[in-house]
Motif scaffolding. Structure first.
Motif, PDB file in Angstrom:
ATOM      1  N   VAL A 145     101.908  69.342 147.030  1.00  0.00           N
ATOM      2  CA  VAL A 145     100.704  68.514 147.134  1.00  0.00           C
ATOM      3  C   VAL A 145     101.108  67.044 147.082  1.00  0.00           C
ATOM      4  N   VAL A 146     100.497  66.227 147.938  1.00  0.00           N
ATOM      5  CA  VAL A 146     100.809  64.802 148.001  1.00  0.00           C
ATOM      6  C   VAL A 146      99.569  63.990 147.636  1.00  0.00           C
ATOM      7  N   VAL A 147      99.758  63.008 146.747  1.00  0.00           N
ATOM      8  CA  VAL A 147      98.691  62.081 146.366  1.00  0.00           C
ATOM      9  C   VAL A 147      99.208  60.670 146.602  1.00  0.00           C
ATOM     10  N   TYR A 148      98.500  59.898 147.411  1.00  0.00           N
ATOM     11  CA  TYR A 148      98.892  58.517 147.686  1.00  0.00           C
ATOM     12  C   TYR A 148      98.210  57.595 146.667  1.00  0.00           C
ATOM     13  N   LEU A 149      99.029  56.808 145.954  1.00  0.00           N
ATOM     14  CA  LEU A 149      98.523  55.853 144.966  1.00  0.00           C
ATOM     15  C   LEU A 149      98.677  54.450 145.540  1.00  0.00           C
ATOM     16  N   MET A 150      97.569  53.706 145.620  1.00  0.00           N
ATOM     17  CA  MET A 150      97.561  52.430 146.334  1.00  0.00           C
ATOM     18  C   MET A 150      97.014  51.300 145.475  1.00  0.00           C
ATOM     19  N   ASN A 151      97.508  50.084 145.743  1.00  0.00           N
ATOM     20  CA  ASN A 151      96.853  48.916 145.180  1.00  0.00           C
ATOM     21  C   ASN A 151      95.605  48.617 146.001  1.00  0.00           C
ATOM     22  N   HIS A 152      94.675  47.894 145.387  1.00  0.00           N
ATOM     23  CA  HIS A 152      93.355  47.711 146.028  1.00  0.00           C
ATOM     24  C   HIS A 152      93.075  46.225 146.212  1.00  0.00           C
ATOM     25  N   ARG A 153      93.282  45.735 147.442  1.00  0.00           N
ATOM     26  CA  ARG A 153      93.046  44.320 147.728  1.00  0.00           C
ATOM     27  C   ARG A 153      91.799  44.090 148.569  1.00  0.00           C
ATOM     28  N   SER A 154      91.398  45.083 149.332  1.00  0.00           N
ATOM     29  CA  SER A 154      90.264  44.897 150.239  1.00  0.00           C
ATOM     30  C   SER A 154      89.618  46.251 150.503  1.00  0.00           C
ATOM     31  N   ASN A 155      88.346  46.218 150.875  1.00  0.00           N
ATOM     32  CA  ASN A 155      87.701  47.459 151.299  1.00  0.00           C
ATOM     33  C   ASN A 155      88.281  47.954 152.617  1.00  0.00           C
ATOM     34  N   ALA A 156      89.013  47.087 153.304  1.00  0.00           N
ATOM     35  CA  ALA A 156      89.713  47.504 154.522  1.00  0.00           C
ATOM     36  C   ALA A 156      90.883  48.432 154.203  1.00  0.00           C
ATOM     37  N   ASP A 157      91.294  48.524 152.922  1.00  0.00           N
ATOM     38  CA  ASP A 157      92.411  49.403 152.543  1.00  0.00           C
ATOM     39  C   ASP A 157      92.162  50.839 153.001  1.00  0.00           C
ATOM     40  N   TYR A 158      90.913  51.308 152.839  1.00  0.00           N
ATOM     41  CA  TYR A 158      90.585  52.671 153.250  1.00  0.00           C
ATOM     42  C   TYR A 158      90.909  52.877 154.732  1.00  0.00           C
ATOM     43  N   VAL A 159      90.515  51.902 155.537  1.00  0.00           N
ATOM     44  CA  VAL A 159      90.686  52.019 156.982  1.00  0.00           C
ATOM     45  C   VAL A 159      92.157  51.915 157.368  1.00  0.00           C
ATOM     46  N   VAL A 160      92.857  50.941 156.766  1.00  0.00           N
ATOM     47  CA  VAL A 160      94.249  50.690 157.134  1.00  0.00           C
ATOM     48  C   VAL A 160      95.129  51.901 156.824  1.00  0.00           C
ATOM     49  N   VAL A 161      95.021  52.434 155.601  1.00  0.00           N
ATOM     50  CA  VAL A 161      95.891  53.553 155.211  1.00  0.00           C
ATOM     51  C   VAL A 161      95.541  54.813 156.000  1.00  0.00           C
ATOM     52  N   ALA A 162      94.255  55.091 156.187  1.00  0.00           N
ATOM     53  CA  ALA A 162      93.866  56.261 156.971  1.00  0.00           C
ATOM     54  C   ALA A 162      94.380  56.146 158.409  1.00  0.00           C
ATOM     55  N   PHE A 163      94.324  54.953 158.972  1.00  0.00           N
ATOM     56  CA  PHE A 163      94.812  54.734 160.330  1.00  0.00           C
ATOM     57  C   PHE A 163      96.317  54.939 160.423  1.00  0.00           C
ATOM     58  N   PRO A 227      94.340  53.523 141.659  1.00  0.00           N
ATOM     59  CA  PRO A 227      94.337  53.590 140.194  1.00  0.00           C
ATOM     60  C   PRO A 227      93.747  52.358 139.510  1.00  0.00           C
ATOM     61  N   GLU A 228      93.727  51.213 140.194  1.00  0.00           N
ATOM     62  CA  GLU A 228      93.161  50.014 139.575  1.00  0.00           C
ATOM     63  C   GLU A 228      91.655  50.147 139.376  1.00  0.00           C
ATOM     64  N   GLY A 229      91.014  51.026 140.125  1.00  0.00           N
ATOM     65  CA  GLY A 229      89.589  51.275 139.937  1.00  0.00           C
ATOM     66  C   GLY A 229      88.681  50.266 140.600  1.00  0.00           C
ATOM     67  N   GLY A 230      89.221  49.222 141.180  1.00  0.00           N
ATOM     68  CA  GLY A 230      88.400  48.199 141.829  1.00  0.00           C
ATOM     69  C   GLY A 230      89.272  47.157 142.487  1.00  0.00           C
ATOM     70  N   LEU A 231      88.637  46.266 143.237  1.00  0.00           N
ATOM     71  CA  LEU A 231      89.369  45.231 143.956  1.00  0.00           C
ATOM     72  C   LEU A 231      89.917  44.180 143.003  1.00  0.00           C
ATOM     73  N   SER A 232      91.101  43.694 143.302  1.00  0.00           N
ATOM     74  CA  SER A 232      91.680  42.595 142.530  1.00  0.00           C
ATOM     75  C   SER A 232      90.870  41.327 142.773  1.00  0.00           C
ATOM     76  N   ARG A 233      90.483  40.664 141.694  1.00  0.00           N
ATOM     77  CA  ARG A 233      89.683  39.438 141.820  1.00  0.00           C
ATOM     78  C   ARG A 233      90.553  38.196 141.972  1.00  0.00           C
ATOM     79  N   ASP A 234      91.751  38.210 141.407  1.00  0.00           N
ATOM     80  CA  ASP A 234      92.595  37.011 141.434  1.00  0.00           C
ATOM     81  C   ASP A 234      93.899  37.232 142.192  1.00  0.00           C
ATOM     82  N   GLY A 235      94.037  38.374 142.838  1.00  0.00           N
ATOM     83  CA  GLY A 235      95.249  38.652 143.596  1.00  0.00           C
ATOM     84  C   GLY A 235      96.298  39.412 142.813  1.00  0.00           C
ATOM     85  N   ARG A 236      96.215  39.389 141.474  1.00  0.00           N
ATOM     86  CA  ARG A 236      97.169  40.116 140.642  1.00  0.00           C
ATOM     87  C   ARG A 236      96.779  41.603 140.572  1.00  0.00           C
ATOM     88  N   PHE A 237      97.716  42.404 140.123  1.00  0.00           N
ATOM     89  CA  PHE A 237      97.422  43.826 139.906  1.00  0.00           C
ATOM     90  C   PHE A 237      96.546  43.978 138.670  1.00  0.00           C
TER      91      PHE A 237
END
Length: 492
Positions: A145-163, A227-237
């Motif tokens: 089983v594979v689980v991709y763990l990603m940082n969250h900078r934009s709502n476009a992340d969903y589109v970019v990674v799926a693409f 895993p961050e649970g939401g978008l980064s507000r200041d650019g940091r993780f």
């Protein structure tokens, strides 16, 4: 009309009705067969691996969840604790299940979603994909089983990674309640995404969610988590949250589940994050924040202007959207390296171990964050702690930072190009957004745009640390201009 006429008319109507019903059923069966052939052809075209469980009907999954022993026990506890009837609690659980469950459709994901994503990304970005260790990713056993763990900078992340992953696998995302509006909810569910209520503490809901996550994990569904649970507000993780991760880890306790679970770090970075100005509002001084009315006017003006540019053929790309895949982490190997049997611990004692796992995984994500031209130029500009720098100074600082990043094996996008070319790419973005002013051999930061530069510089600041301070900061503290606008920690 005679009785015989009425009988003949009734027979004719019955025959017509039967023929219509037969034709309708044949047409429906033919249409469904055609759709199935189209879906199979789509999967062959994309060479995608899709877990069979994604194609199981919602009713079958619903029945499996409603009869699950853990969910049944949680329902009984809810009845006892809240003095409700079994029917009331069952209705509540039914509502939770309906809210969570997706209805994955191959054609929706690959024909609609993929083509819309491709068209949108081609208009907005140039997508760059890299791998820190491609051979390690290819070595993951096909049955695991594979689980991709990603940082969250934009709502476009969903589109970019799926693409990016579409040619290999269909990813099921855990999506927050922000998308539970029409038509987003229907679209996301047809793509196989399941919905999660953030900061909702009811034990009954979490029993249902936990069993669903463990059900799809046990059946080999590939998932994508932020895993961050939401978008980064200041650019940091942001700190990693461990709720869903703990549920996935708990799958290894299931009887008969003998496969491994692999966490694949995925790091994203952009030359321009679509929501950047909205995100940094939480980190600005109140005097610099826009009111809601001003924000609404700004968004409306942005959409209108870019729509007009698109129609006129003058819409320019927002630079690069960079994706980097890190070396995978085996969950069984990680658990075997621990001093205690993590899976056997009660929840309160287990969570600190899961937090270490989450921190370890997010550190892997942090280490492979792509360094884009804008992030590199932003870090170089801010390192001088003044409004105006000379172009030769800036190019020398950018070259120095790039060399240091390469020393620590950071993934610098197009590191083979000259530093002048990198600056030119960044300068185009800065000019488009009126962040800096270039006059001759001088580069001036527009005072109110400095927080935006900090947002992009923060995305790579952790790659150049020295006792908590960026290594590239060379201006003495006494010489810094304290009047410069700066980002603050969110919530402070």
């Amino acid at each position: 009309m005679t009785l015989l006429d009425w009988l003949l008319l009734s027979v004719a109507l019955l025959l017509a009705g039967g023929l219509t019903l037969w034709l309708t059923r044949r047409a429906t069966a033919a249409f469904r067969a055609r759709m199935r052939r189209w879906a199979r052809g789509t999967l062959r075209d994309f060479q995608a691996r899709i877990a069979r469980y994604k194609l199981v009907s919602r009713r079958a999954i619903h029945d499996e969840l409603i009869l699950d022993p853990v969910v049944v026990a949680a329902m009984r506890e809810h009845v006892r604790e809240h003095k409700l009837t079994e029917l009331e609690v069952r209705v509540r659980v039914e509502r939770y299940i309906d809210e969570i469950l997706p209805f994955f459709n191959v054609l929706s994901y690959y024909r609609l979603g993929y083509n819309v994503a491709k068209a949108t990304l081609n208009v907005l970005y140039k997508v760059t994909v890299d791998y820190q260790d491609e051979s390690a990713l290819e070595a993951i056993p096909r049955g695991d089983v594979v689980v991709y763990l990603m940082n969250h900078r934009s709502n476009a992340d969903y589109v970019v990674v799926a693409f990016v992953l579409a040619r290999g696998v269909a990813v099921s995302y855990a999506v927050g309640e922000w998308a539970r509006v029409w038509p987003l909810e229907t679209i996301f569910k047809s793509f196989g995404s399941y919905f999660v209520r953030r900061r909702y503490r009811e034990p009954l809901y979490h029993a249902v969610l936990e069993r669903y996550v463990q059900l799809i994990t046990r059946n080999g569904v590939t998932q994508g988590l932020f895993p961050e649970g939401g978008l980064s507000r200041d650019g940091r993780f942001r700190p990693a949250r461990i709720g869903l991760l703990d549920y996935i880890v708990g799958t290894l306790r299931e009887p008969g589940f003998d496969r491994d679970i692999w966490f694949v770090p995925v790091a994203l970075n952009y030359d321009r994050t679509l929501e950047d100005r909205v995100l940094i509002q939480e980190c600005l001084d109140p005097a610099l924040r826009l009111s809601r009315a001003q924000q609404a006017r700004s968004v409306l003006a942005y959409v209108t202007l870019n729509a007009a540019r698109f129609v006129a053929g003058r819409l320019k790309r927002y630079g690069r959207a960079a994706v980097n895949f890190g070396p995978p982490l085996s969950l069984r190997s990680w658990l075997a390296a621990q001093a205690t049997d993590v899976l056997a611990l009660p929840r309160e004692e287990r969570l600190p171990h899961v937090q270490r796992l989450a921190d370890d995984a997010m550190e892997r994500v942090r280490s492979v964050v792509p360094v884009t031209a804008v992030s590199l130029a932003s870090a170089a500009l801010l390192s001088f702690e003044r409004h105006v720098v000379t172009l030769p100074e800036l190019l020398a600082r950018m070259s120095e930072l790039r060399d240091r990043l390469l020393e620590v094996n950071a993934k610098v996008v197009r590191a083979d190009r000259s530093i002048e070319t990198t600056w030119e790419n960044a300068r185009r973005m800065f000019r488009m957004r009126r962040i800096v002013l270039v006059t001759g051999a001088s580069v001036a930061i527009m005072p109110r745009q400095r927080p935006l530069l900090e947002y992009y510089a923060n995305s790579i600041a952790h790659l150049l640390p020295e006792r908590g301070e960026p290594r590239h900061r060379m201006t003495p503290a006494a010489d810094r201009d304290e009047s410069l606008h700066r980002l603050k920690e969110p919530g402070r």
